[in-house]
Design an enzyme around this catalytic site. Structure first.
Site, PDB file in Angstrom:
ATOM      1  N   GLU A 125       0.847  -1.198   0.000  1.00 21.86           N
ATOM      2  CA  GLU A 125       0.000   0.000   0.000  1.00 21.86           C
ATOM      3  C   GLU A 125       0.885   1.252   0.000  1.00 21.86           C
ATOM      4  O   GLU A 125       1.961   1.250   0.607  1.00 21.86           O
ATOM      5  CB  GLU A 125      -0.878  -0.050   1.256  1.00 21.86           C
ATOM      6  CG  GLU A 125      -1.830   1.081   1.442  1.00 21.86           C
ATOM      7  CD  GLU A 125      -2.924   1.176   0.386  1.00 21.86           C
ATOM      8  OE1 GLU A 125      -2.578   1.500  -0.761  1.00 21.86           O
ATOM      9  OE2 GLU A 125      -4.096   0.965   0.720  1.00 21.86           O
ATOM     10  N   ASP A 126       0.428   2.281  -0.680  1.00 20.05           N
ATOM     11  CA  ASP A 126       1.219   3.526  -0.700  1.00 20.05           C
ATOM     12  C   ASP A 126       1.121   4.264   0.618  1.00 20.05           C
ATOM     13  O   ASP A 126       2.111   4.739   1.153  1.00 20.05           O
ATOM     14  CB  ASP A 126       0.782   4.427  -1.865  1.00 20.05           C
ATOM     15  CG  ASP A 126      -0.713   4.660  -1.880  1.00 20.05           C
ATOM     16  OD1 ASP A 126      -1.461   3.693  -1.735  1.00 20.05           O
ATOM     17  OD2 ASP A 126      -1.138   5.818  -2.045  1.00 20.05           O
ATOM     18  N   ASP A 159      -3.624   5.687   6.215  1.00 25.41           N
ATOM     19  CA  ASP A 159      -4.141   6.974   6.688  1.00 25.41           C
ATOM     20  C   ASP A 159      -5.108   6.715   7.857  1.00 25.41           C
ATOM     21  O   ASP A 159      -4.666   6.510   8.987  1.00 25.41           O
ATOM     22  CB  ASP A 159      -4.815   7.665   5.493  1.00 25.41           C
ATOM     23  CG  ASP A 159      -5.154   9.114   5.733  1.00 25.41           C
ATOM     24  OD1 ASP A 159      -5.058   9.579   6.879  1.00 25.41           O
ATOM     25  OD2 ASP A 159      -5.536   9.807   4.775  1.00 25.41           O
ATOM     26  N   PHE A 200      -1.776  16.863   3.253  1.00 26.57           N
ATOM     27  CA  PHE A 200      -2.212  16.188   2.039  1.00 26.57           C
ATOM     28  C   PHE A 200      -1.030  15.870   1.146  1.00 26.57           C
ATOM     29  O   PHE A 200      -0.358  16.751   0.623  1.00 26.57           O
ATOM     30  CB  PHE A 200      -3.256  17.016   1.282  1.00 26.57           C
ATOM     31  CG  PHE A 200      -3.992  16.148   0.319  1.00 26.57           C
ATOM     32  CD1 PHE A 200      -5.108  15.443   0.744  1.00 26.57           C
ATOM     33  CD2 PHE A 200      -3.533  15.963  -0.967  1.00 26.57           C
ATOM     34  CE1 PHE A 200      -5.757  14.576  -0.113  1.00 26.57           C
ATOM     35  CE2 PHE A 200      -4.174  15.101  -1.832  1.00 26.57           C
ATOM     36  CZ  PHE A 200      -5.299  14.407  -1.402  1.00 26.57           C
ATOM     37  N   ARG A 226       0.161  11.953  -9.681  1.00 26.19           N
ATOM     38  CA  ARG A 226       0.721  10.620  -9.456  1.00 26.19           C
ATOM     39  C   ARG A 226       2.102  10.488 -10.094  1.00 26.19           C
ATOM     40  O   ARG A 226       2.906   9.656  -9.698  1.00 26.19           O
ATOM     41  CB  ARG A 226      -0.209   9.546 -10.045  1.00 26.19           C
ATOM     42  CG  ARG A 226      -1.533   9.376  -9.333  1.00 26.19           C
ATOM     43  CD  ARG A 226      -2.201   8.078  -9.768  1.00 26.19           C
ATOM     44  NE  ARG A 226      -3.627   8.051  -9.502  1.00 26.19           N
ATOM     45  CZ  ARG A 226      -4.187   7.620  -8.370  1.00 26.19           C
ATOM     46  NH1 ARG A 226      -3.423   7.219  -7.386  1.00 26.19           N
ATOM     47  NH2 ARG A 226      -5.488   7.603  -8.227  1.00 26.19           N
TER      48      ARG A 226
HETATM   49  C1  PRP Z   1      -5.655   5.840  -0.740  1.00 27.51           C
HETATM   50  C2  PRP Z   1      -4.483   4.921  -0.506  1.00 27.51           C
HETATM   51  C3  PRP Z   1      -5.067   3.845   0.348  1.00 27.51           C
HETATM   52  C4  PRP Z   1      -6.139   4.543   1.118  1.00 27.51           C
HETATM   53  C5  PRP Z   1      -5.678   4.786   2.517  1.00 27.51           C
HETATM   54  O1  PRP Z   1      -6.401   5.338  -1.789  1.00 27.51           O
HETATM   55  O2  PRP Z   1      -3.968   4.423  -1.716  1.00 27.51           O
HETATM   56  O3  PRP Z   1      -5.617   2.806  -0.416  1.00 27.51           O
HETATM   57  O4  PRP Z   1      -6.384   5.797   0.462  1.00 27.51           O
HETATM   58  O5  PRP Z   1      -6.625   5.499   3.210  1.00 27.51           O
HETATM   59  P1  PRP Z   1      -7.270   5.033   4.568  1.00 27.51           P
HETATM   60  O6  PRP Z   1      -6.191   4.499   5.467  1.00 27.51           O
HETATM   61  O7  PRP Z   1      -7.861   6.319   5.123  1.00 27.51           O
HETATM   62  O8  PRP Z   1      -8.319   4.029   4.268  1.00 27.51           O
HETATM   63  P2  PRP Z   1      -7.476   6.195  -2.569  1.00 27.51           P
HETATM   64  O9  PRP Z   1      -8.845   5.867  -2.037  1.00 27.51           O
HETATM   65  O10 PRP Z   1      -7.096   7.641  -2.548  1.00 27.51           O
HETATM   66  O11 PRP Z   1      -7.394   5.605  -4.019  1.00 27.51           O
HETATM   67  P3  PRP Z   1      -6.125   5.454  -5.010  1.00 27.51           P
HETATM   68  O12 PRP Z   1      -5.218   4.408  -4.420  1.00 27.51           O
HETATM   69  O13 PRP Z   1      -6.735   5.005  -6.286  1.00 27.51           O
HETATM   70  O14 PRP Z   1      -5.450   6.790  -5.126  1.00 27.51           O
END
Ligand code: PRP
Length: 201
Positions: A120-121, A124, A173, A186
């Site tokens: 995971e990137d 949060d 952010f 991205r």
């Molecule tokens: C982001 C990120 C995680 C998630 C983390 O995805 O890549 O999957 O949010 O957030 P959390 O801990 O609050 O659940 P996003 O929904 O922005 O989609 P993306 O990966 O397509 O950018």
């Protein structure tokens, strides 16, 4: 609020800033350079190589945000790996997340009896990973761990920790290195934090 909704709101604020003719300040601030990111990725790969030595690991990337990180990480792994991807979506309104996830694109292969490492990137609120991990545990993997490049503990809503964390960050952010604001940024090679009036950076 889902992270995607939060992204849209923050990005709208960012666009207001960009349209503000009186504004001469930076719109984003460098948080981690490529060198710092590379060092974090290499450190993660060393731990993963050591922990999974002699085993075959299935890396499960959560799209879209993981794609740059996973591409870099995998090239530092010298263990046997296979790769699969999922696309997830959070349930809930624009302002309130139920925390539940919907699997838009599921895994291609079975994970039963396998060593699985979720890539995971950013971690949060923790809602996405906590629910996705529960979801995968129902499929009886041999082991299931989580590797997150970034860990933003300040916004955590559930008790969840990744097994491997590259860099811990403050609230703000984040964009770049695969991470978006309303699908933009991205492609930035470094990691930035959006700044200015109305942002939380
Ligand atoms: C982001 C990120 C995680 C998630 C983390 O995805 O890549 O999957 O949010 O957030 P959390 O801990 O609050 O659940 P996003 O929904 O922005 O989609 P993306 O990966 O397509 O950018």
């Amino acid at each position: 609020m889902t992270s995607a909704s939060f992204s849209r709101i923050m990005c709208a604020k960012h666009e207001e800033l960009q349209n503000d003719k009186n504004m001469g300040r930076e719109q984003k601030r460098l948080l981690f350079s490529r060198e710092e990111i590379d060092n974090a990725v290499i450190a993660l790969s060393k731990k993963i190589n050591s922990d999974y030595r002699g085993r075959n690991v299935l890396l499960v990337g959560i799209l879209k945000g993981c794609f740059v990180f996973l591409a870099d990480l995998i090239r530092h792994l010298d263990i046997e790996v296979t790769v699969d991807f999922v696309i997830l979506r959070s349930y809930g309104s624009a302002t309130v997340s139920s925390g539940e996830i919907e699997v838009i694109k599921d895994l291609h292969e079975s994970i039963e009896g396998k060593d699985v490492l979720i890539i995971e990137d950013i971690l949060d609120t923790g809602l996405t990973l906590s629910h996705f991990k529960e979801h995968l545990l129902l499929r009886d993997p041999r082991s299931l761990k989580v590797c997150a490049l970034l860990d933003k503990k300040a916004r955590r809503k559930v008790d969840f920790e990744a097994d491997y964390v590259g860099l811990t960050i403050e609230d703000g952010f984040i964009v770049g290195y695969g991470i978006d604001c309303d699908e933009r940024y991205r492609n930035l090679p470094d990691i930035w934090v959006l700044t200015g009036e109305g942002s939380e950076a």
